[in-house]
Scaffold this motif. Sequence first.
Motif, PDB file in Angstrom:
ATOM      1  N   PHE A  76       0.901  -1.324   0.095  1.00  0.00           N
ATOM      2  CA  PHE A  76       0.020   0.033   0.043  1.00  0.00           C
ATOM      3  C   PHE A  76       0.748   1.267   0.075  1.00  0.00           C
ATOM      4  N   THR A  77       2.040   1.246   0.874  1.00  0.00           N
ATOM      5  CA  THR A  77       2.777   2.525   0.870  1.00  0.00           C
ATOM      6  C   THR A  77       3.470   2.654  -0.445  1.00  0.00           C
ATOM      7  N   ASP A  78       3.965   1.704  -1.271  1.00  0.00           N
ATOM      8  CA  ASP A  78       4.289   2.057  -2.663  1.00  0.00           C
ATOM      9  C   ASP A  78       3.296   2.535  -3.314  1.00  0.00           C
ATOM     10  N   ASP A  79       2.334   1.996  -3.469  1.00  0.00           N
ATOM     11  CA  ASP A  79       1.033   2.689  -4.304  1.00  0.00           C
ATOM     12  C   ASP A  79       0.920   4.205  -4.096  1.00  0.00           C
ATOM     13  N   LEU A  80       1.116   4.470  -2.547  1.00  0.00           N
ATOM     14  CA  LEU A  80       0.812   5.753  -2.238  1.00  0.00           C
ATOM     15  C   LEU A  80       1.882   6.843  -2.663  1.00  0.00           C
ATOM     16  N   ILE A  81       3.192   6.435  -2.681  1.00  0.00           N
ATOM     17  CA  ILE A  81       4.336   7.099  -3.129  1.00  0.00           C
ATOM     18  C   ILE A  81       4.187   7.246  -4.396  1.00  0.00           C
ATOM     19  N   ALA A  82       3.663   6.028  -5.365  1.00  0.00           N
ATOM     20  CA  ALA A  82       3.824   6.175  -6.648  1.00  0.00           C
ATOM     21  C   ALA A  82       2.667   7.256  -7.045  1.00  0.00           C
ATOM     22  N   LEU A  83       1.590   7.418  -6.350  1.00  0.00           N
ATOM     23  CA  LEU A  83       0.476   8.362  -6.659  1.00  0.00           C
ATOM     24  C   LEU A  83       1.089   9.726  -6.438  1.00  0.00           C
ATOM     25  N   ALA A  84       1.788  10.079  -5.219  1.00  0.00           N
ATOM     26  CA  ALA A  84       2.263  11.267  -4.957  1.00  0.00           C
ATOM     27  C   ALA A  84       3.222  11.681  -6.085  1.00  0.00           C
ATOM     28  N   ASP A  85       4.166  10.812  -6.404  1.00  0.00           N
ATOM     29  CA  ASP A  85       4.956  10.995  -7.659  1.00  0.00           C
ATOM     30  C   ASP A  85       4.369  11.542  -8.687  1.00  0.00           C
ATOM     31  N   HIS A  86       3.240  10.966  -9.083  1.00  0.00           N
ATOM     32  CA  HIS A  86       2.380  10.939 -10.366  1.00  0.00           C
ATOM     33  C   HIS A  86       1.940  12.511 -10.145  1.00  0.00           C
ATOM     34  N   LEU A  87       1.483  12.806  -8.853  1.00  0.00           N
ATOM     35  CA  LEU A  87       0.738  14.120  -8.864  1.00  0.00           C
ATOM     36  C   LEU A  87       1.873  15.079  -8.454  1.00  0.00           C
ATOM     37  N   GLY A  88       3.057  15.026  -8.387  1.00  0.00           N
ATOM     38  CA  GLY A  88       4.131  15.897  -8.015  1.00  0.00           C
ATOM     39  C   GLY A  88       4.301  16.462  -6.743  1.00  0.00           C
ATOM     40  N   LEU A  89       3.874  15.627  -5.825  1.00  0.00           N
ATOM     41  CA  LEU A  89       3.768  15.961  -4.337  1.00  0.00           C
ATOM     42  C   LEU A  89       5.071  15.341  -3.800  1.00  0.00           C
ATOM     43  N   ASP A  90       5.917  16.402  -3.621  1.00  0.00           N
ATOM     44  CA  ASP A  90       7.213  15.856  -3.044  1.00  0.00           C
ATOM     45  C   ASP A  90       7.123  15.798  -1.626  1.00  0.00           C
ATOM     46  N   ARG A  91       6.269  16.727  -0.841  1.00  0.00           N
ATOM     47  CA  ARG A  91       6.043  16.439   0.574  1.00  0.00           C
ATOM     48  C   ARG A  91       4.594  16.649   0.601  1.00  0.00           C
ATOM     49  N   PHE A  92       3.981  16.152   1.665  1.00  0.00           N
ATOM     50  CA  PHE A  92       2.545  16.215   1.794  1.00  0.00           C
ATOM     51  C   PHE A  92       2.200  15.983   3.447  1.00  0.00           C
ATOM     52  N   VAL A  93       1.002  16.202   3.891  1.00  0.00           N
ATOM     53  CA  VAL A  93       0.630  15.947   5.130  1.00  0.00           C
ATOM     54  C   VAL A  93      -0.113  14.464   5.174  1.00  0.00           C
ATOM     55  N   LEU A  94       0.166  13.483   5.623  1.00  0.00           N
ATOM     56  CA  LEU A  94      -0.135  12.261   5.575  1.00  0.00           C
ATOM     57  C   LEU A  94      -1.268  11.897   6.459  1.00  0.00           C
ATOM     58  N   GLY A  95      -2.320  11.508   6.434  1.00  0.00           N
ATOM     59  CA  GLY A  95      -3.395  11.126   7.339  1.00  0.00           C
ATOM     60  C   GLY A  95      -4.092   9.770   6.938  1.00  0.00           C
ATOM     61  N   GLY A  96      -4.050   8.922   8.140  1.00  0.00           N
ATOM     62  CA  GLY A  96      -4.660   7.401   7.890  1.00  0.00           C
ATOM     63  C   GLY A  96      -5.315   7.161   9.196  1.00  0.00           C
ATOM     64  N   LEU A  97      -6.498   6.462   8.921  1.00  0.00           N
ATOM     65  CA  LEU A  97      -7.417   6.039  10.065  1.00  0.00           C
ATOM     66  C   LEU A  97      -7.470   4.491  10.062  1.00  0.00           C
ATOM     67  N   SER A  98      -7.463   3.963  11.434  1.00  0.00           N
ATOM     68  CA  SER A  98      -7.304   2.662  11.496  1.00  0.00           C
ATOM     69  C   SER A  98      -6.329   1.841  10.683  1.00  0.00           C
ATOM     70  N   MET A  99      -6.540   1.167   9.648  1.00  0.00           N
ATOM     71  CA  MET A  99      -5.522   0.308   8.760  1.00  0.00           C
ATOM     72  C   MET A  99      -4.911   1.387   8.226  1.00  0.00           C
ATOM     73  N   GLY A 100      -5.690   2.672   7.663  1.00  0.00           N
ATOM     74  CA  GLY A 100      -4.866   3.505   7.056  1.00  0.00           C
ATOM     75  C   GLY A 100      -3.703   4.141   7.953  1.00  0.00           C
TER      76      GLY A 100
END
Length: 279
Positions: A76-100
Motif C-alpha cells: 500500500f505504501t508503494d502505491d501511495l508514493i507512486a501516486l504522490a510522484d504522479h501528482l508532483g507531491l514532493d512533501r505532503f501531510v499524510l493522514g490515515g485512519l485505522s488500517m490507514g
Amino acid sequence: MPTLHRADTVTTYDDHQPARNNSSPALLLVHGHPFDRSLWLPQAEHFATQGFRVVVPDLRGYGQSTGPAVTTLRDFTDDLIALADHLGLDRFVLGGLSMGGQIAMQTIADHPGRVEALLLANTFPSAETPEGKTQRRATATRVEQEGMPAYADELLPKMLSARTRTDNPQVTRHVHTMMRTTPPAGAAAALRARAVRPDYRRTLSDIRVPTLVTTGSEDEFTPVADAQLMHRLIPGSTLAVLEGAGHLPNLESAAEFNDVFGRFLHPLRREPDPQAEER
C-alpha cells in the motif's frame, strides 16, 4: 474520475483542488478497512475550501482500485508514493485512519522525507498477537467464501457509537454501504497483510514531524489507552479524544474532527505573498 495506471495496478483517487491558490501542503488521506475513499469526504470538501489540496485514493483492492493482492502493508505504501510522484507531491501531510494509520506509519518509516506532518486517527502501532493473526486469517477466508454483507452487519455496531447509530442514520447508512460493497478479495488480502504487520512503536519514537493523534471516546477497536500510548511515544505530538464518537469520528463528529484537524494544520498554512505577486 482520475486514475493512475501503473504496471498491473490501477489506483482511483479524488483530487480536491483548493478554493484559492497558495502553497499550503497537500493532504493525502488514507482510508481504513473495509472502506473506500468516500470515508474522507467531509474532510476533503472542508479543507479544500480552506486552501488545501486534498488527495483521497482508494487503496488497492478497495473501492474502484485494482491490482495484485497485497502481501504486506508496504505494498500500500508503494502505491501511495507512486501516486504522490504522479501528482508532483514532493512533501505532503499524510493522514490515515485505522488500517490507514498503520499504512501511514509504514510510509513514514520508509519515506520520512516525504511527510511534512502526520495524522494518526483511531489506529494502534503494535504487531498482531498470535490470537489476532489466527482471527484475521480466519476472517479473510470467511469473506472470500461468504462475501461482505454478513461481515459488514456484524462490524457496524463496533464501528460506530450507539449515539451515532441512533442519531445519525445518514452516516450509519454510508458506513454500512462502504463495508457491504468492499470487494471481498481486497478485504481478505488486507486482513492477511495486517496479520503480519511489524511493530511500529519504534517508528513512532523516531517521528520528527508535527503529529496529531485522534480517537473516539467510544471506540471499541482502538480505545483511548492506545491513543495515549502513541501520544507518549511520538515526540511533541498532539492528542485529541472526540467524546461520544466510535471508530470513525471523522464521520460521526465531522465538524469537531475538522476543527481539531484544522487547528493542527493552521501552522502549516502558507498563504501567497501579495507583494510578491505584484512584483
